[in-house]
Design a protein around this motif. Structure first.
Motif, PDB file in Angstrom:
ATOM      1  N   ARG A 264      -3.615  -2.913   6.588  1.00 35.83           N
ATOM      2  CA  ARG A 264      -3.308  -3.122   5.155  1.00 35.83           C
ATOM      3  C   ARG A 264      -1.917  -3.729   4.991  1.00 35.83           C
ATOM      4  O   ARG A 264      -1.702  -4.603   4.140  1.00 35.83           O
TER       5      ARG A 264
ATOM      6  N   PRO B 123       0.835  -1.195   0.000  1.00 41.47           N
ATOM      7  CA  PRO B 123       0.000   0.000   0.000  1.00 41.47           C
ATOM      8  C   PRO B 123       0.876   1.253   0.000  1.00 41.47           C
ATOM      9  O   PRO B 123       1.765   1.395   0.842  1.00 41.47           O
ATOM     10  N   GLY B 124       0.651   2.135  -0.963  1.00 45.16           N
ATOM     11  CA  GLY B 124       1.419   3.380  -1.019  1.00 45.16           C
ATOM     12  C   GLY B 124       2.778   3.239  -1.684  1.00 45.16           C
ATOM     13  O   GLY B 124       3.580   4.168  -1.677  1.00 45.16           O
ATOM     14  N   SER B 125       3.053   2.110  -2.304  1.00 44.01           N
ATOM     15  CA  SER B 125       4.374   1.912  -2.923  1.00 44.01           C
ATOM     16  C   SER B 125       4.509   2.680  -4.246  1.00 44.01           C
ATOM     17  O   SER B 125       5.607   2.792  -4.786  1.00 44.01           O
TER      18      SER B 125
ATOM     19  N   PRO C 209       9.769   9.372  -8.085  1.00 46.25           N
ATOM     20  CA  PRO C 209       8.859   8.793  -9.079  1.00 46.25           C
ATOM     21  C   PRO C 209       9.438   8.702 -10.496  1.00 46.25           C
ATOM     22  O   PRO C 209       9.275   7.677 -11.168  1.00 46.25           O
TER      23      PRO C 209
ATOM     24  N   ALA D 166      11.090   0.936  -5.627  1.00 46.45           N
ATOM     25  CA  ALA D 166      10.133   2.049  -5.612  1.00 46.45           C
ATOM     26  C   ALA D 166      10.453   3.076  -4.536  1.00 46.45           C
ATOM     27  O   ALA D 166       9.634   3.957  -4.255  1.00 46.45           O
TER      28      ALA D 166
ATOM     29  N   THR E  50       0.785   5.746  -9.335  1.00 52.45           N
ATOM     30  CA  THR E  50       1.664   6.777  -9.918  1.00 52.45           C
ATOM     31  C   THR E  50       2.351   6.237 -11.167  1.00 52.45           C
ATOM     32  O   THR E  50       2.400   6.894 -12.207  1.00 52.45           O
TER      33      THR E  50
ATOM     34  N   ARG F 115      -0.618  11.308   1.894  1.00 47.36           N
ATOM     35  CA  ARG F 115      -1.728  11.291   0.940  1.00 47.36           C
ATOM     36  C   ARG F 115      -3.060  11.455   1.681  1.00 47.36           C
ATOM     37  O   ARG F 115      -3.994  12.077   1.184  1.00 47.36           O
TER      38      ARG F 115
ATOM     39  N   ARG G 213       4.206   7.998   3.006  1.00 43.72           N
ATOM     40  CA  ARG G 213       3.473   8.429   1.799  1.00 43.72           C
ATOM     41  C   ARG G 213       1.964   8.378   2.022  1.00 43.72           C
ATOM     42  O   ARG G 213       1.232   9.274   1.617  1.00 43.72           O
TER      43      ARG G 213
HETATM   44  N1  LIG Z   1       8.464   7.214  -5.808  1.00 46.01           N
HETATM   45  C1  LIG Z   1       7.765   7.975  -4.965  1.00 46.01           C
HETATM   46  N2  LIG Z   1       8.363   8.754  -4.062  1.00 46.01           N
HETATM   47  C2  LIG Z   1       7.649   9.533  -3.208  1.00 46.01           C
HETATM   48  N3  LIG Z   1       6.294   9.598  -3.195  1.00 46.01           N
HETATM   49  C3  LIG Z   1       5.631   8.838  -4.091  1.00 46.01           C
HETATM   50  C4  LIG Z   1       6.326   7.994  -5.019  1.00 46.01           C
HETATM   51  N4  LIG Z   1       5.408   7.363  -5.788  1.00 46.01           N
HETATM   52  C5  LIG Z   1       4.209   7.783  -5.354  1.00 46.01           C
HETATM   53  N5  LIG Z   1       4.329   8.675  -4.352  1.00 46.01           N
HETATM   54  C6  LIG Z   1       3.265   9.313  -3.598  1.00 46.01           C
HETATM   55  O1  LIG Z   1       2.861   8.367  -2.602  1.00 46.01           O
HETATM   56  C7  LIG Z   1       1.448   8.302  -2.485  1.00 46.01           C
HETATM   57  C8  LIG Z   1       0.981   6.887  -2.851  1.00 46.01           C
HETATM   58  O2  LIG Z   1       1.216   6.686  -4.236  1.00 46.01           O
HETATM   59  P1  LIG Z   1       0.201   5.831  -5.119  1.00 46.01           P
HETATM   60  O3  LIG Z   1      -1.176   6.299  -4.893  1.00 46.01           O
HETATM   61  O4  LIG Z   1       0.731   5.835  -6.497  1.00 46.01           O
HETATM   62  O5  LIG Z   1       0.443   4.419  -4.435  1.00 46.01           O
HETATM   63  P2  LIG Z   1      -0.377   3.067  -4.553  1.00 46.01           P
HETATM   64  O6  LIG Z   1       0.617   1.966  -4.526  1.00 46.01           O
HETATM   65  O7  LIG Z   1      -1.310   3.119  -5.701  1.00 46.01           O
HETATM   66  O8  LIG Z   1      -1.189   3.125  -3.199  1.00 46.01           O
HETATM   67  P3  LIG Z   1      -2.462   2.245  -2.770  1.00 46.01           P
HETATM   68  O9  LIG Z   1      -1.996   0.870  -2.591  1.00 46.01           O
HETATM   69  O10 LIG Z   1      -2.885   2.861  -1.484  1.00 46.01           O
HETATM   70  O11 LIG Z   1      -3.491   2.406  -3.841  1.00 46.01           O
HETATM   71  C9  LIG Z   1       0.911   9.392  -3.393  1.00 46.01           C
HETATM   72  O12 LIG Z   1       0.676  10.535  -2.632  1.00 46.01           O
HETATM   73  C10 LIG Z   1       2.032   9.611  -4.413  1.00 46.01           C
HETATM   74  O13 LIG Z   1       2.043  10.926  -4.906  1.00 46.01           O
END
Ligand SMILES: Nc1ncnc2c1ncn2[C@@H]1O[C@H](COP(=O)(O)OP(=O)(O)OP(=O)(O)O)[C@@H](O)[C@H]1O
Ligand SMILES: O=c1ccn([C@@H]2O[C@H](COP(=O)(O)O)[C@@H](O)[C@H]2O)c(=O)[nH]1
Ligand SMILES: [Mg+2]
Length: 229
Positions: free
Chosen positions: A179, A44-46, A209, A205, A50, A162, A158
């Motif tokens: 989670r 989650p949040g990885s 980004p 990751a 993005t 968010r 992150r």
């Molecule tokens: N490489 C990175 N470095 C720092 N922050 C990042 C990076 N990639 C994404 N973020 C930020 O971290 C947060 C989570 O990113 P993202 O929504 O793409 O993750 P996710 O894996 O889809 O999360 P989830 O599992 O909760 O859906 C967002 O606020 C995004 O802007």
């Protein structure tokens, strides 16, 4: 822990029957008309969403986030699954696969009918072994899984960041802990299964980004996938 609905009831629920297609989703043995599916998994949040946004822009994929589809269904007026989905998401648990697979199948089918695009990034799925097996057997096998590898400390930061604006019911300390546990106990075995089969492409990751995306592009190229622009 949310109540688990009766499996038989779910399987027989008319709302979860496979849709009738005018075109097949997957035609084995044909070079055209085949759906290309790439799973995107990671904690989650990885950064799955993005990186998917970059891939949609440059490669012409249709992005389907299982979490987004579940949230849409949760908010859909008259949905018989809304309350159940809400509880599962808050608790960081995995919604029964019948619901999620049907939502994905419907969305894939709608995309194909709408504009003929058969290239799908399926984000945040399969999160559990039963989903992985059922989807690849009954819908379409994936080409590979993009795995966004990130330590919990970075993901936690992150997600909390968010959470200040996302409005997501699960971007809070308590849900994040749950989670993470679900990810380690239930979802990582799926990644490990695909890894054993040589079907995982892993990126670090933790980087910024854009740097992560450069790595994603290199790995996609190794898998024979090139950007359209
Ligand atoms: N490489 C990175 N470095 C720092 N922050 C990042 C990076 N990639 C994404 N973020 C930020 O971290 C947060 C989570 O990113 P993202 O929504 O793409 O993750 P996710 O894996 O889809 O999360 P989830 O599992 O909760 O859906 C967002 O606020 C995004 O802007
Ligand atoms: O296959 C799936 C995917 C997601 N869920 C539930 O949704 C939330 C949020 O998912 P994100 O990918 O972070 O948007 C997840 O924690 C699960 O509760 C699911 O049940 N099955
Ligand atoms: Mg996401």
């Amino acid at each position: 822990m949310p109540a688990v609905p009766d499996k038989k009831e779910l399987q027989e629920n008319p709302a979860l029957q496979a849709p009738k297609r005018s075109q097949p989703l997957f035609s084995p043995g044909t070079s055209d008309g085949q759906a290309l599916v790439i799973f995107v998994l990671g904690g989650p949040g990885s950064g799955k969403g993005t990186q998917c946004a970059n891939l949609v822009r440059d490669y012409g994929f249709k992005h389907l986030s299982a979490g987004d589809l579940l949230r849409e269904e949760q908010d859909r007026e008259g949905s018989e699954f809304g309350d159940m989905i809400k509880t599962y998401i808050k608790e960081g648990e995995i919604v029964p696969m019948e619901v999620t697979i049907q939502l994905l199948e419907n969305a894939m089918n709608a995309t194909i009918e709408d504009n003929g695009n058969r290239k799908f990034l399926i984000d945040g799925f399969p999160r559990k072994m039963d989903q992985a097996i059922a989807f690849e057997e009954k819908v379409v096998p994936s080409k590979f899984t993009l795995f966004t590898d990130c330590p919990e400390a970075a993901m936690r930061e992150r997600l909390l960041n968010r959470g200040k604006t996302s409005g997501r019911a699960d971007d809070n300390e308590e849900s994040i802990k749950k989670r993470f546990r679900t990810f380690v106990e239930t979802s990582m075995p799926v990644v490990q299964k695909f890894e054993k089969e040589g079907r995982v492409v892993k990126v670090d990751a933790t980087k910024a980004p854009d740097e992560v995306y450069q790595d994603v592009r290199k790995q996609f190229s190794r898998e024979g996938l090139e950007p359209q622009k």
